[in-house]
Design a protein around this motif. Structure first.
Motif, PDB file in Angstrom:
ATOM      1  N   ASN A   1       0.874  -1.169   0.000  1.00 49.30           N
ATOM      2  CA  ASN A   1       0.000   0.000   0.000  1.00 49.30           C
ATOM      3  C   ASN A   1       0.912   1.220   0.000  1.00 49.30           C
ATOM      4  OD1 ASN A   1      -1.421   2.353   1.053  1.00 49.30           O
ATOM      5  ND2 ASN A   1      -3.119   0.984   1.488  1.00 49.30           N
TER       6      ASN A   1
ATOM      7  N   SER B   1      -1.594  -0.921  -3.723  1.00 50.66           N
ATOM      8  CA  SER B   1      -2.860  -0.292  -3.341  1.00 50.66           C
ATOM      9  C   SER B   1      -2.669   1.217  -3.351  1.00 50.66           C
ATOM     10  CB  SER B   1      -3.294  -0.728  -1.935  1.00 50.66           C
ATOM     11  OG  SER B   1      -3.568  -2.106  -1.884  1.00 50.66           O
TER      12      SER B   1
ATOM     13  N   THR C   1      -5.976  -0.057  -7.629  1.00 47.64           N
ATOM     14  CA  THR C   1      -5.009  -1.130  -7.469  1.00 47.64           C
ATOM     15  C   THR C   1      -4.161  -1.225  -8.729  1.00 47.64           C
ATOM     16  OG1 THR C   1      -6.801  -2.609  -8.132  1.00 47.64           O
ATOM     17  CG2 THR C   1      -6.205  -2.588  -5.811  1.00 47.64           C
TER      18      THR C   1
ATOM     19  N   HIS D   1      -7.485  -3.901  -3.109  1.00 46.45           N
ATOM     20  CA  HIS D   1      -7.580  -2.817  -2.123  1.00 46.45           C
ATOM     21  C   HIS D   1      -9.063  -2.721  -1.803  1.00 46.45           C
ATOM     22  CE1 HIS D   1      -7.318   1.724  -1.042  1.00 46.45           C
ATOM     23  NE2 HIS D   1      -7.021   0.985   0.019  1.00 46.45           N
TER      24      HIS D   1
ATOM     25  N   ASP E   1      -4.406  -5.019   0.393  1.00 43.76           N
ATOM     26  CA  ASP E   1      -4.815  -4.336   1.624  1.00 43.76           C
ATOM     27  C   ASP E   1      -6.309  -4.603   1.746  1.00 43.76           C
ATOM     28  OD1 ASP E   1      -5.750  -2.608   3.551  1.00 43.76           O
ATOM     29  OD2 ASP E   1      -5.185  -0.770   2.494  1.00 43.76           O
TER      30      ASP E   1
ATOM     31  N   ASP F   1      -2.955  -6.379   5.715  1.00 45.09           N
ATOM     32  CA  ASP F   1      -2.321  -6.516   4.400  1.00 45.09           C
ATOM     33  C   ASP F   1      -1.825  -7.948   4.250  1.00 45.09           C
ATOM     34  OD1 ASP F   1      -1.847  -3.450   3.371  1.00 45.09           O
ATOM     35  OD2 ASP F   1      -1.749  -3.620   5.558  1.00 45.09           O
TER      36      ASP F   1
END
Length: 337
Positions: free
Chosen positions: A24, A54, A87, A129, A196, A277
């Motif tokens: 992320n 993400s 994403t 995500h 995530d 995650d």
């Protein structure tokens, strides 16, 4: 080819290392000074082969996929990527095709999928995500999971927590992933998912830690990790480190010394450290999980304070600048041909 790598009997077999990174990047690294360059540097340092991003935003009309590929190329590293939103996927190996499997809509999460040709082995690689609203992990900690306002009291009723959790669209996205992945498995493709998920793991909220991290006595079978497990998918970090007491593997909220604490603490009076995650994979004799690490700072944020973890988790500390408020997950596989 030398068989020095991998703890596998490689008689008449070709084996390569495959590093997978879930990352992320917090609005493309824009929140942290020099964050984008730090993302590039961490990819190079980890020697990641497949990366699931993400928070891809394509700010100011700039295609993030092109931007990251060009930045890596300037430093002598060749990667492949295609345009995406929310994403994204990055690969050292050619991308045969890419699709928005679960397209982002009104910021309720997304999943991007690519078929990647790794030396004639095809991998269905997914980046997720998931919906950040109705984030029910905050309820036992005394906060609303959509507004992050403090509640009058904590919520420990599991049925109520599950109901709130399912008001998100995270389960919709995961169900789409599972259905698609099962079709890819039938086509003899390997399946790896990095995301995530904005939702914890049922393997982490157990009887043994029900009074830690402001779980406040709650033991809960979080829906999406449980469903993935039921359908045969493996949580890479928990496969390597099955004990959440010794290896909680927290990925959020990560401490970031370059960011004010009020931007890191969403529930300032609570300990909301959690593992949200993940890297999941579907077992296949061609793919052997070798190792897993947390990429990022050892520090966390808890009760509006920067705290240092005292766990047995294995950390790969940032080179210099850490570009995000999450920690990343890095796994090493052996890919057998």
């Amino acid at each position: 080819m030398s068989c020095s790598f991998a703890f596998i009997n490689c008689k008449n077999e070709k084996i390569i290392k495959l590093n997978v990174l879930q990352f992320n990047i917090w609005q493309e690294g824009t929140v942290v000074p020099n964050g984008f360059n730090a993302v590039v540097d961490e990819i190079i340092r980890t020697d990641a082969d497949l990366i699931a991003f993400s928070e891809v935003r394509n700010y100011n009309g700039v295609d993030f996929s092109k931007h990251i590929v060009e930045a890596l190329k300037e430093k002598g590293h060749t990667y492949y990527a295609q345009p995406s939103q929310d994403t994204g996927l990055l690969s050292k190996y050619p991308i045969i095709e890419q699709t928005a499997l679960y397209p982002v809509k009104n910021d309720h999460g997304s999943i991007t999928k690519a078929i990647i040709d790794v030396l004639d082995v095809e991998i269905a690689f997914y980046s997720g995500h998931l919906d950040y609203l109705n984030c029910a992990l905050y309820l036992p900690r005394g906060y609303d999971g959509s507004t992050w306002n403090k509640l009058d009291s904590i919520v420990t009723d599991v049925e109520q927590i599950q109901k709130n959790n399912l008001e998100s669209m995270r389960d919709d996205a995961i169900d789409v992933f599972i259905a698609d992945a099962e079709n890819e498995i039938k086509q003899d493709r390997l399946v790896i998912y990095g995301g995530d998920n904005n939702e914890p793991s049922h393997l982490d909220w157990i009887e043994a830690n029900k009074n830690l991290y402001d779980h406040n006595g709650v033991v809960i079978n979080w829906r999406n990790t449980s469903e993935l497990e039921n359908r045969g998918f493996k949580d890479a970090y928990r496969e390597v480190f099955p004990n959440p007491l010794t290896h909680p593997g927290f990925t959020y909220p990560a401490d970031n010394p370059l960011v004010p604490i009020n931007k890191l603490a969403w529930s300032p009076e609570a300990d909301d450290r959690d593992r949200i995650d993940f890297i999941f994979y579907y077992p296949d004799e061609r793919l052997q999980l070798m190792n897993a690490k947390i990429l990022g700072p050892q520090g966390d944020v808890s009760r509006n304070q920067r705290v240092l973890e005292v766990t047995e988790d294995v950390f790969l500390e940032p080179l210099n600048v850490w570009p995000t408020d999450h920690k990343a997950v890095l796994t090493e596989f052996a890919l057998k041909f």
